[in-house]
Design an enzyme around this catalytic site. Structure first.
Site, mmCIF file in Angstrom:
data_model
loop_
_atom_site.group_PDB
_atom_site.id
_atom_site.type_symbol
_atom_site.label_atom_id
_atom_site.label_comp_id
_atom_site.label_asym_id
_atom_site.label_seq_id
_atom_site.Cartn_x
_atom_site.Cartn_y
_atom_site.Cartn_z
ATOM 1 C CG HIS A 1 161.349 -42.048 69.606
ATOM 2 N ND1 HIS A 1 160.040 -41.690 69.828
ATOM 3 C CD2 HIS A 1 161.408 -42.408 68.290
ATOM 4 C CE1 HIS A 1 159.340 -41.818 68.712
ATOM 5 N NE2 HIS A 1 160.146 -42.256 67.763
ATOM 6 C CG HIS B 1 157.162 -46.058 66.882
ATOM 7 N ND1 HIS B 1 156.646 -45.832 65.630
ATOM 8 C CD2 HIS B 1 158.027 -45.040 67.112
ATOM 9 C CE1 HIS B 1 157.189 -44.741 65.105
ATOM 10 N NE2 HIS B 1 158.039 -44.248 65.983
ATOM 11 C CG ASP C 1 155.413 -47.082 92.902
ATOM 12 O OD1 ASP C 1 155.186 -46.439 93.936
ATOM 13 O OD2 ASP C 1 155.241 -48.314 92.820
ATOM 14 C CG HIS D 1 155.607 -39.976 66.238
ATOM 15 N ND1 HIS D 1 156.528 -38.974 66.208
ATOM 16 C CD2 HIS D 1 156.293 -41.104 65.956
ATOM 17 C CE1 HIS D 1 157.719 -39.462 65.913
ATOM 18 N NE2 HIS D 1 157.597 -40.753 65.746
ATOM 19 C CE1 TYR E 1 159.883 -50.201 96.002
ATOM 20 C CE2 TYR E 1 161.806 -49.434 94.797
ATOM 21 C CZ TYR E 1 160.808 -50.367 94.985
ATOM 22 O OH TYR E 1 160.723 -51.458 94.154
#
Lengths: 232, 232, 232, 232
Positions: free
Chosen positions: C94, C96, C119, C168, C226
Site C-alpha cells: 500500500h 500514497h 508489460d 486515498h 521475456y
C-alpha cells in the site's frame, strides 16, 4: 542555555534540507520553551550546508536576542507572533517549498482531495490575504504573523497547522520543531498532489466529508487509533 | 597564475552540478580579475565528472587564451561581452537548466509572482530578441553577448542579474562566480514556480509592486537588513 | 517465527523508500505464509528510517497479533481481506505514491497508453468506488478491502495486480512482497507517464489492443519469452 | 572474447541508471565490433543493481548467441536490424525514459524548440508508425527494427540519432555504446523541455532554422568548432 532545545531546533532545520523543502537560505525552523518564554531560531542568511548547532539564536517573546553571535532570521517577528497567538504550539517552520509556494503565488487555498492531506490537516489549507501597503512598510514580518493570527482567530489552529502567505511561502506549526517540519512535508506533498489531480481531471471536487472526518479522527483526538499510542 | 580565482571558478562550475542545473557539458561559469583584465572559464566540451582545477582556461578581454591546455568554452565570447558591458560584475554563469530554458524556448519573460524571485531579481526576468541570420552567421557567440548588453543599455543589470536567450538558455551574473551560480539557482526555481503557479491558476497577476519592493530592498541597498551584514 | 518471511517483508518495505514511493509513514508492505495462514506486516506509524527487522508484526487471518511488540499497520484489515479474496497472491503493498494517488484523487482509472504498463498490467488500472458513510463508520479498513474484492469478483486479479482507492492511494499485490512492491513501481511510473502523455496530447487513445496483448503475453503465461525463465 | 567491448557496453548500461533513464529492467544498451560482426548486449530481465560485466551476452548478426550464460535482451532483434540498416553506427540504446516515452504514447514527434536539442539532433525527433497486427504477431522485435529502418531509408540517421516507437519507448544510437546513451540523455531532456515549453506557451513554433543549423554545425561536420577536437 536551552541546549536540548537548540539541538532539536538545529536538527529540525537540517530536516528541511533532507526532505527537499529548502534551497539556499529559504527557510527556517524555531522551537519554544514555554516555561522561560524563550525560543530558538535559525540565524538569518546562513546557508544550510554551513549551519552548525552553535549558530542557533535564542530570542525572547519581545524579540530581544538573548544568546547567539548572529542575527536571528528576518522572519523572527512572524514566528514570535505565531507563538503569542497559538499558545499550544511548540514549533514553527517557514519554507518556500516549490508546490506550496506555487499555490501561494496562485493566491488559492489547497482543497482536501485525499487522505494524505486529511490525515494531518482538517479541510482546505488557507491562503491568507495580501498585506496592505501600510502593513508592508511598517513591521512587515510582524504583520505577516498578525494576519495569520487574524485568520485563525475563530478557527482551530491545531486542526489546521499550515497556512499559505500570498505571493510568498508557507508557515507550518506543531507540538515541537520536528512536528512543524513534518507538517511542512505534508503541506508540500498535498500541494503537489492537489495540482497533479487537477491536471488529470480539472473537474474534481474535494474528498467526501465523511472520508476527511474518518482520516483526521483516526489520527487525532480521543478515538485515535493510528500509530503506537494516542497523541495528546 | 590567478590560482585563487581558478579555484573559485572551478568550484562554482562544480556547484552547477550540485544544484542540478547542468547535464553533460551544458553549462559554464567564469570569473574575472578586474585588475589584470583576465578571466577564468571552463574548457569547451569537457564533462563535469572529469573536470579538474587544472583544466580551467585563462582568457584576456580580447579573447586570447593566456593559459591553459584546452580550448575555452565556445560561449567565451558571450562571457567576454558581458564583462565589457557590465563593468561592476565579477562572474558569469551559463546553463540550460530545464525550466529557465523552457521559458526561453517559449519566448517569454518570467513575471515576478512571489518573494523568492523578488528577493534577488527586481521585476520580470527578460527574454531577449532572436538573433538575425547575419548575427548568427558571423560571430554568433559575441553577438549573443551584444544583444544582452543592448537590452540592458538603459536598464539596471545589478537589480536584474539574469536573462533568457530565446530558444537557447540563460545567463546570470553577480559579484563573483559563486554569486552568478546562486543567481542561476534563483532563476531556475523562479522559472519552475512561475510555471507551476500558472498551471494552478491561469489567471494570476504578478505580485503586488509594494511586496516586490519590500523584498528586494530588504536584501539590497542602503537599508538592507537581511543576513549578517549588508552586501555592498 | 517466520524469520525468512519477516526478512523479506522488511526488505520489501525498505524498497518502497528506495524507489521513492513513500514519505514519512505513508505505506506498508506485507507477505503471507500460506501454510500457516500467518502474514507479516509493517507496524503502524513507525517511520521508515527507524524501521528494523525486529519491528515487523505477525498477524493471523482473523486479524489477531501473533507476534510483535508493536500494533500492526492500521491498514492490516485491508491486507487481510485481499489475502482472503485473492488466494493465489503472496504479498500486498500500500502506498500514497504521488502520481498514482493523484489519479485516485481525480477519481479516474489509468488507461493503458503503452508497453511499460502493458508489460505488467492488462488493461486499465481501475479506480474503485467510494465507500458509503456506513462503510466508513464501521470497519473502514476492512471495507476498503471488501470493495476491492467486490470489484475483482469476476475479474482476473493476476492480470491486474493494482487498484486505486478513490481519494486515498493504491494497493498492489503479487506472488510475494517483493513482487507487490515491483508492481507499485510499475503503477507509479504508468500513472506518471499517462498524465504526461495527456498533457502532451489531450486527444490520445489507449495503445492498440494487439500491442497490449503482445507485451502482456510476452512476459506472462505459457508462451512468455521475456527474462531468463518463464514465471509461473 | 571482445573483453574491451563487453566492459564498455556494461558501463554504458550502468550509465542509463546513473542518468535516471531506466527503472527495474526497462532498458538495454549494445555495442558492435564491426570487424567480427558480433555485438554485445544486456541479458533479458536482469535488474540493473544485480547486473555484472560477466552477464553480458555476445550475439552475431543472425541473432545467434555466441557467448554468455543468459538469454540476450528480448529487444535483441531490434538492435540487430538497426546495426544492419545503419552501417556507420557502433552502439544502440533502448529506454522507457519518462518524457520520451510519454511523447511516444502521445504519438507525436518532438519538435526542435531550442539549442539543447539542436546541438545533437537535426530537426524533429520522429515518432514512427504503429506496427500492423501481422507485424506484431510475427517477429515483433525484428519488425520494430525494420519499421525504424524503413523510416530512415532516405533520411540521415547520423543527423537524427533517435526515434520514438509509438506507445512503447525510444531507441538512440551513436558511434559507440556510450554515444548512444548520451543521445538518450539528450532525447529525454529535449522531450521534457519541449513539453514544459508548450505548457508555458501553447502557441510556440520550432526554433528558427538558422539557429538550428548554427548549433548543429557548430558541433558536427567539417566546420565544427565545439569541444577539444572535431568529431569525425
Amino acid at each position: 542555555m536551552l541546549e536540548e532545545l537548540k539541538k532539536k531546533v538545529y536538527e529540525a532545520n537540517m530536516l528541511l534540507v533532507h526532505y527537499g523543502l529548502v534551497k539556499l537560505t529559504w527557510g527556517n525552523v524555531s522551537g519554544i520553551d514555554r516555561k522561560t518564554g524563550l525560543f530558538v531560531i535559525k540565524p538569518s542568511g546562513v546557508e544550510y550546508d554551513k549551519l552548525t548547532l552553535q549558530d542557533m539564536v535564542v530570542v525572547d517573546l519581545e524579540g530581544n536576542v538573548v544568546e547567539g553571535k548572529y542575527n536571528p532570521s528576518t522572519d523572527t517577528a512572524t514566528h514570535l507572533e505565531l507563538y503569542k497567538a497559538f499558545t499550544k504550539i511548540g514549533g514553527v517552520a517557514h519554507t518556500h517549498s516549490s508546490w506550496a509556494t506555487s499555490w501561494a503565488q496562485a493566491g488559492l487555498g489547497i482543497p482536501c482531495y485525499g487522505t494524505t492531506h486529511a490525515d494531518y490537516m482538517y479541510g482546505e489549507i488557507p491562503c491568507v490575504r495580501n498585506l496592505t501597503i501600510e502593513e508592508i512598510d511598517k513591521a512587515y514580518e510582524k504583520n505577516t504573523g498578525l494576519i495569520i493570527a487574524e485568520y485563525f482567530k475563530n478557527r482551530d489552529y491545531i486542526a489546521m497547522p499550515a497556512v499559505l502567505c500570498r505571493n510568498h511561502g508557507s508557515f507550518t506549526w506543531g507540538v515541537d520543531a520536528y512536528d512543524a517540519v513534518q507538517n511542512a512535508v505534508v503541506l508540500e506533498e498535498s500541494a503537489k498532489m492537489a495540482a497533479y489531480s487537477r491536471i488529470i481531471n480539472p473537474f474534481i471536487n474535494p474528498a467526501p466529508q465523511e472520508l476527511q472526518d474518518k482520516h483526521y479522527y483516526r489520527k487525532h483526538g480521543a478515538n485515535a487509533y493510528y500509530g503506537q499510542k494516542t497523541k495528546s
